[in-house]
Scaffold this motif. Sequence first.
Motif, PDB file in Angstrom:
ATOM      1  N   VAL A   1     -19.630  -1.838  18.119  1.00 32.73           N
ATOM      2  CA  VAL A   1     -21.055  -1.729  18.425  1.00 32.73           C
ATOM      3  C   VAL A   1     -21.275  -1.772  19.939  1.00 32.73           C
ATOM      4  O   VAL A   1     -22.095  -1.024  20.487  1.00 32.73           O
ATOM      5  CB  VAL A   1     -21.844  -2.860  17.736  1.00 32.73           C
TER       6      VAL A   1
ATOM      7  N   TRP B   1     -25.150   5.101  12.994  1.00 32.43           N
ATOM      8  CA  TRP B   1     -24.654   4.393  11.802  1.00 32.43           C
ATOM      9  C   TRP B   1     -25.316   4.952  10.546  1.00 32.43           C
ATOM     10  O   TRP B   1     -26.540   4.915  10.399  1.00 32.43           O
ATOM     11  CB  TRP B   1     -24.928   2.894  11.926  1.00 32.43           C
TER      12      TRP B   1
ATOM     13  N   ASN C   1     -29.782   6.348   7.314  1.00 29.82           N
ATOM     14  CA  ASN C   1     -29.486   5.571   8.510  1.00 29.82           C
ATOM     15  C   ASN C   1     -29.500   4.076   8.181  1.00 29.82           C
ATOM     16  O   ASN C   1     -30.380   3.599   7.469  1.00 29.82           O
ATOM     17  CB  ASN C   1     -30.506   5.877   9.610  1.00 29.82           C
TER      18      ASN C   1
ATOM     19  N   PRO D   1     -25.777  -1.553  11.993  1.00 31.57           N
ATOM     20  CA  PRO D   1     -24.380  -2.038  11.912  1.00 31.57           C
ATOM     21  C   PRO D   1     -24.318  -3.405  11.238  1.00 31.57           C
ATOM     22  O   PRO D   1     -25.255  -4.210  11.340  1.00 31.57           O
ATOM     23  CB  PRO D   1     -23.952  -2.094  13.380  1.00 31.57           C
TER      24      PRO D   1
ATOM     25  N   VAL E   1     -19.278   7.493  15.146  1.00 32.95           N
ATOM     26  CA  VAL E   1     -20.243   6.548  15.714  1.00 32.95           C
ATOM     27  C   VAL E   1     -20.299   6.693  17.231  1.00 32.95           C
ATOM     28  O   VAL E   1     -21.387   6.715  17.833  1.00 32.95           O
ATOM     29  CB  VAL E   1     -19.888   5.097  15.331  1.00 32.95           C
TER      30      VAL E   1
END
Length: 323
Positions: free
Chosen positions: A298, A268, A288, A291, A117
């Motif tokens: 994040v 993500w 995709n 979050p 990420v």
Amino acid sequence: MSGSQTNLRAAFMASPGPCNLREAVLLCLKGVCMGGADIIPGVSGGTIAFITGIYTQLVDAIRSVDALFVRRLLRLDFTGALAEVHLRFLACLLFGILAAVVSMAGVMNYMLNVHPVEIWSLFFGLIAASIFVVGKEINPLNAVNGVLILLGAAGCYFLVGMIPVSTPETLSFIFLCGAIAICAMILPGISGAFLLLMLGKYEYVTRTLKNPFLWDNFVILAVFAAGAVVGIVLFSRVLHYLLHRWHAATVSVLTGFMIGALRKVWPWKEVLESTVIRGKIHVLRTQNVLPDAFDGGVALALGLFVVGVLVVIVLERLSNRAN
């Protein structure tokens, strides 16, 4: 110094390229950035070349390795060959690219597996900002070029969503992979590493880069490099023609490629399909997602996205100042 050495030096210095040590180091660093980008599936070294203001020089330099250069080389006319090829530019840039590819392959594999990420967030910021940098080159920005942007974006969007395939490990196929992957190096938005992933050879090639001096690995890399040389020499001529004949239209399509590539680098993802090869899990298909909640992870990803954007802004300003 003999007359022949003087002539060789004069021919070398007459070719396009850095004129002093500072320019040579700067060009080498741009090569390092290109090489680092090229080993990331989804990030293009061509994008870095565009951002740093050397894209047209890069295409012209590759194109300078032509039939006339080879003929002069075969006739041992080294002075004439040096005068023909953009050797100073290519030598500095390629040194940086190769240094990055050899030294960073293991690091990038680790980051993609352990901190996916975070690394994708950084590169999402890089590519998102690059779209605006490259898009400024479109002149005029009219309806036709707007349609070309959309077509380029749609084509790349569907391309990066394709499932990687299983392919042979013969030297002839490795040669073909080198020819295909290297073309993407000078296409903003389409990553050579991603095409290797599509061809089922990303892990295979990066694994050989970890121990390049083992004989078997050396042969594989030599064949891959030979394919890369053939591919880029041929493709650069097509791209040179398009950039000089239809510059705005070509840049429009390239900008669209970069927009479509954002699908691949979205941080993500949810794994839809995977397989195990040699005891290692390989993701075949993802989608995709957003979050689940705004947390520290994040926030870190958003921070890295901003860092990527700022890197592009700084690179562009440094490039404009140098020009």
